[in-house]
Design an enzyme around this catalytic site. Structure first.
Site, PDB file in Angstrom:
ATOM      1  N   PRO A  27     -13.441 -10.164  -0.628  1.00 16.47           N
ATOM      2  CA  PRO A  27     -15.155 -10.055  -0.819  1.00 16.47           C
ATOM      3  C   PRO A  27     -15.478  -9.621  -1.962  1.00 16.47           C
ATOM      4  O   PRO A  27     -14.944  -8.707  -2.700  1.00 16.47           O
ATOM      5  CB  PRO A  27     -15.531  -8.912   0.170  1.00 16.47           C
ATOM      6  CG  PRO A  27     -14.143  -7.920   0.202  1.00 16.47           C
ATOM      7  CD  PRO A  27     -13.049  -8.873   0.226  1.00 16.47           C
ATOM      8  N   MET A  28     -16.491 -10.497  -2.657  1.00 13.97           N
ATOM      9  CA  MET A  28     -16.945 -10.083  -3.910  1.00 13.97           C
ATOM     10  C   MET A  28     -18.239 -10.309  -4.151  1.00 13.97           C
ATOM     11  O   MET A  28     -18.867 -11.755  -4.104  1.00 13.97           O
ATOM     12  CB  MET A  28     -16.045 -10.743  -5.200  1.00 13.97           C
ATOM     13  CG  MET A  28     -14.823 -10.170  -5.471  1.00 13.97           C
ATOM     14  SD  MET A  28     -13.629 -11.171  -6.604  1.00 13.97           S
ATOM     15  CE  MET A  28     -13.508 -12.450  -5.598  1.00 13.97           C
ATOM     16  N   THR A  29     -19.155  -9.298  -4.395  1.00 10.96           N
ATOM     17  CA  THR A  29     -20.642  -9.456  -4.588  1.00 10.96           C
ATOM     18  C   THR A  29     -20.778 -10.211  -5.785  1.00 10.96           C
ATOM     19  O   THR A  29     -20.370  -9.845  -6.893  1.00 10.96           O
ATOM     20  CB  THR A  29     -21.192  -8.100  -4.415  1.00 10.96           C
ATOM     21  OG1 THR A  29     -21.054  -7.675  -2.972  1.00 10.96           O
ATOM     22  CG2 THR A  29     -22.807  -8.029  -4.847  1.00 10.96           C
ATOM     23  N   GLY A  62     -20.536  -8.690   0.625  1.00  7.13           N
ATOM     24  CA  GLY A  62     -21.264  -7.876   1.650  1.00  7.13           C
ATOM     25  C   GLY A  62     -22.343  -8.555   1.884  1.00  7.13           C
ATOM     26  O   GLY A  62     -23.342  -8.694   0.817  1.00  7.13           O
ATOM     27  N   GLN A 105     -18.475 -10.532   5.654  1.00 10.53           N
ATOM     28  CA  GLN A 105     -18.585  -9.152   5.415  1.00 10.53           C
ATOM     29  C   GLN A 105     -19.879  -8.633   5.390  1.00 10.53           C
ATOM     30  O   GLN A 105     -20.780  -8.769   4.829  1.00 10.53           O
ATOM     31  CB  GLN A 105     -17.787  -8.524   4.042  1.00 10.53           C
ATOM     32  CG  GLN A 105     -17.724  -7.287   4.115  1.00 10.53           C
ATOM     33  CD  GLN A 105     -17.182  -6.718   2.604  1.00 10.53           C
ATOM     34  OE1 GLN A 105     -18.042  -6.766   1.737  1.00 10.53           O
ATOM     35  NE2 GLN A 105     -15.966  -6.162   2.550  1.00 10.53           N
ATOM     36  N   GLY A 182     -16.128  -1.069   5.654  1.00  9.38           N
ATOM     37  CA  GLY A 182     -16.160   0.403   5.829  1.00  9.38           C
ATOM     38  C   GLY A 182     -15.565   0.995   4.578  1.00  9.38           C
ATOM     39  O   GLY A 182     -15.095   2.300   4.698  1.00  9.38           O
ATOM     40  N   ALA A 183     -15.811   0.469   3.394  1.00  2.16           N
ATOM     41  CA  ALA A 183     -14.837   0.934   2.307  1.00  2.16           C
ATOM     42  C   ALA A 183     -15.847   1.085   1.135  1.00  2.16           C
ATOM     43  O   ALA A 183     -17.143   1.138   1.369  1.00  2.16           O
ATOM     44  CB  ALA A 183     -13.858  -0.008   1.904  1.00  2.16           C
ATOM     45  N   TYR A 186     -19.902   2.791   0.561  1.00  2.00           N
ATOM     46  CA  TYR A 186     -21.094   2.365   1.183  1.00  2.00           C
ATOM     47  C   TYR A 186     -21.439   3.145   2.624  1.00  2.00           C
ATOM     48  O   TYR A 186     -20.470   3.910   2.789  1.00  2.00           O
ATOM     49  CB  TYR A 186     -21.067   0.853   1.520  1.00  2.00           C
ATOM     50  CG  TYR A 186     -21.150   0.129   0.099  1.00  2.00           C
ATOM     51  CD1 TYR A 186     -22.217   0.108  -0.594  1.00  2.00           C
ATOM     52  CD2 TYR A 186     -19.920  -0.540  -0.523  1.00  2.00           C
ATOM     53  CE1 TYR A 186     -22.050  -0.624  -2.030  1.00  2.00           C
ATOM     54  CE2 TYR A 186     -19.924  -1.192  -1.660  1.00  2.00           C
ATOM     55  CZ  TYR A 186     -20.954  -1.110  -2.329  1.00  2.00           C
ATOM     56  OH  TYR A 186     -21.024  -1.618  -3.722  1.00  2.00           O
TER      57      TYR A 186
HETATM   58  C1  LIG Z   1     -17.418  -8.872  -8.923  1.00  2.00           C
HETATM   59  C2  LIG Z   1     -16.760  -8.072  -7.880  1.00  2.00           C
HETATM   60  C3  LIG Z   1     -17.681  -7.810  -6.704  1.00  2.00           C
HETATM   61  C4  LIG Z   1     -17.007  -7.056  -5.591  1.00  2.00           C
HETATM   62  N1  LIG Z   1     -17.630  -7.050  -4.647  1.00  2.00           N
HETATM   63  C5  LIG Z   1     -17.225  -6.543  -3.302  1.00  2.00           C
HETATM   64  C6  LIG Z   1     -18.024  -6.626  -1.956  1.00  2.00           C
HETATM   65  O1  LIG Z   1     -19.054  -7.028  -1.827  1.00  2.00           O
HETATM   66  N2  LIG Z   1     -17.329  -6.161  -0.926  1.00  2.00           N
HETATM   67  C7  LIG Z   1     -16.114  -5.362  -1.032  1.00  2.00           C
HETATM   68  O2  LIG Z   1     -15.566  -5.110   0.126  1.00  2.00           O
HETATM   69  N3  LIG Z   1     -15.159  -5.533  -2.119  1.00  2.00           N
HETATM   70  C8  LIG Z   1     -16.045  -5.888  -3.363  1.00  2.00           C
HETATM   71  N4  LIG Z   1     -15.200  -5.881  -4.504  1.00  2.00           N
HETATM   72  C9  LIG Z   1     -13.819  -5.642  -4.514  1.00  2.00           C
HETATM   73  C10 LIG Z   1     -12.810  -6.581  -4.135  1.00  2.00           C
HETATM   74  O3  LIG Z   1     -12.983  -7.052  -2.867  1.00  2.00           O
HETATM   75  C11 LIG Z   1     -11.390  -6.077  -4.451  1.00  2.00           C
HETATM   76  O4  LIG Z   1     -11.277  -4.719  -3.896  1.00  2.00           O
HETATM   77  C12 LIG Z   1     -11.375  -5.585  -5.974  1.00  2.00           C
HETATM   78  O5  LIG Z   1     -11.515  -6.444  -6.823  1.00  2.00           O
HETATM   79  C13 LIG Z   1      -9.629  -5.355  -6.106  1.00  2.00           C
HETATM   80  O6  LIG Z   1      -8.882  -6.416  -6.049  1.00  2.00           O
HETATM   81  P1  LIG Z   1      -8.290  -7.433  -7.105  1.00  2.00           P
HETATM   82  O7  LIG Z   1      -7.308  -6.425  -7.636  1.00  2.00           O
HETATM   83  O8  LIG Z   1      -7.479  -8.374  -6.488  1.00  2.00           O
HETATM   84  O9  LIG Z   1      -9.319  -7.851  -7.895  1.00  2.00           O
HETATM   85  C14 LIG Z   1     -15.607  -6.714  -5.598  1.00  2.00           C
HETATM   86  C15 LIG Z   1     -14.744  -6.979  -6.743  1.00  2.00           C
HETATM   87  C16 LIG Z   1     -15.321  -7.475  -7.695  1.00  2.00           C
HETATM   88  C17 LIG Z   1     -14.569  -7.899  -8.868  1.00  2.00           C
END
Ligand SMILES: Cc1cc2nc3c(=O)[nH]c(=O)nc-3n(C[C@H](O)[C@H](O)[C@H](O)COP(=O)(O)O)c2cc1C
Length: 368
Positions: A27-29, A62, A105, A182-183, A186
């Site tokens: 998930p990535m915002t 999210g 999410q 849940g991580a 937040y």
């Molecule tokens: C731009 C960006 C936005 C993120 N937004 C969320 C989110 O909305 N929800 C979430 O649980 N994690 C979010 N994360 C965390 C990622 O899901 C992930 O845990 C983190 O990038 C580490 O994984 P990676 O090493 O594969 O990048 C975000 C990460 C990035 C880089």
């Protein structure tokens, strides 16, 4: 590294939903929704690339759950009404067209909210100002506000917000499953964490009590979406505003938290750390993902954290994890599963993509 014979390319079942391989999009915002929280055509193209590139499961950024205090960011998408939910339907359909499945999410920002179009101020389990500072990548520029401690009624309303959003996600948007956020610090994690939850009522005190909010949300969502829908939760130690937090109760806390999710009937547990394979606790040997697998042995574990290192990703699957979720590596390689299967090199992630703001960039959409 890989070829098609490896376990990472085999199917997996999550509560009756078959996923074609073990690669999930983390998930990535991306703060690219309309001002009133709807997904856009650009977002559809963005998500579609990952399904087309072979990811079996896309977990959305999210989505905020209500029109009270859940919204975290300007241009964050929501799922707090039918119009917002409907805007996700084309995204889900586009992913389905390429054989991908999509989980929504759902998240409540609580004390970590930077911006909220519906209410003034922030709320959390206790009136404790969050550590750290806001990130410019999400239009943050200020110190965090000190939240107001939630009343019992507000806690009940927040739980209902999750449940109603989940129902909309399934019935209106057509999502394939739900991930509770849940991580990462937040609201659910604020309840779970000792330093942000100093309540002395039902919701605070021991780890068993601090996990109660997560369980209340889980049960309320399950009651709304039913047993047939894949439903799980994402759990971490670190927070977006404080990466280095470790659970004080170490393995005992892991047993309480993951065990409770298993007992309540979670269909998956998504565990995130900076490097997923590192020992969860100083002097220990097991990673947080391994602990989740040990304490919730019959549930698929989604491991996340720097697993664009595909050797590490394969090790996770070989150790019994269900899936690996890839974040930054997927932004650089929307077709990462296809590349892995064809043993092609991966493009390195460029952190410049997320500055000055983490919104979608034209160059990403050109890769569609
Ligand atoms: C731009 C960006 C936005 C993120 N937004 C969320 C989110 O909305 N929800 C979430 O649980 N994690 C979010 N994360 C965390 C990622 O899901 C992930 O845990 C983190 O990038 C580490 O994984 P990676 O090493 O594969 O990048 C975000 C990460 C990035 C880089």
């Amino acid at each position: 590294m890989s070829n098609a014979a490896n376990a990472i390319f085999t199917k997996i079942d999550i509560n009756g939903l078959t996923l074609r391989n073990r690669f999930a999009l983390a998930p990535m915002t991306r703060v690219s929704a309309t001002a009133d929280g709807k997904a856009t055509e650009e977002m559809k193209s963005y998500y579609e690339r990952f399904a087309k590139g072979g990811f079996s499961l896309l977990i959305t950024e999210g989505l905020y759950t209500d029109k009270a205090w859940s919204q975290g960011y300007i241009h964050q998408p929501g799922i707090s009404d039918d119009a917002q939910a409907l805007s996700w339907r084309p995204v889900v359909e586009a992913a389905h067209k390429h054989g991908g499945r999509v989980f929504a999410q759902i998240m409540h920002s609580g004390a970590l909210s930077y911006a909220n179009g519906y209410r003034e101020g922030t709320v959390g389990p206790s009136a404790i100002k969050p550590k750290g500072t806001q990130s410019e990548s999400y239009y943050g520029k200020d110190e965090f506000l000190t939240p107001r401690a939630m009343t019992d009624e507000e806690i009940a309303d927040a739980v209902d917000g999750f449940a109603d959003s989940a129902q909309r996600a399934i019935e209106v948007a057509g999502f394939d499953g739900i991930e509770l956020h849940g991580a990462n610090g937040y609201l659910i994690d604020q309840f779970l964490t000792d330093f942000s939850n100093e309540r002395t009522d039902h919701w605070g005190g021991s780890t068993e009590r601090r996990v109660e909010f997560l369980l209340a949300v889980f049960k309320a969502v399950r009651a709304k979406v039913g047993d047939a829908i894949p439903l799980g939760a994402r759990i971490s130690q670190g927070k977006t505003n404080y990466y280095y937090h470790k659970w004080q109760g170490r393995e005992a806390d892991a047993e309480i938290i993951f065990g409770a999710l298993a007992d309540v009937g979670a269909d998956f547990i998504h565990v995130t750390e900076f490097e997923a394979w590192q020992p969860a606790f100083e002097g220990g040997s097991e990673s947080l993902a391994a602990l989740a697998h040990r304490f919730a042995p019959h549930i698929p574990i989604i491991a996340n954290g720097s697993l664009h290192d595909l050797v590490r990703a394969e090790e996770m699957i070989d150790q019994g994890m269900g899936l690996v979720a890839i974040g930054r590596g997927a932004l650089a390689n929307p077709d990462l599963p296809r590349r892995a299967e064809a043993t092609l090199d991966l493009v390195e992630f460029d952190p410049g993509l997320l500055v000055p703001v983490a919104n979608l960039k034209a160059r990403e959409l050109e890769m569609a």
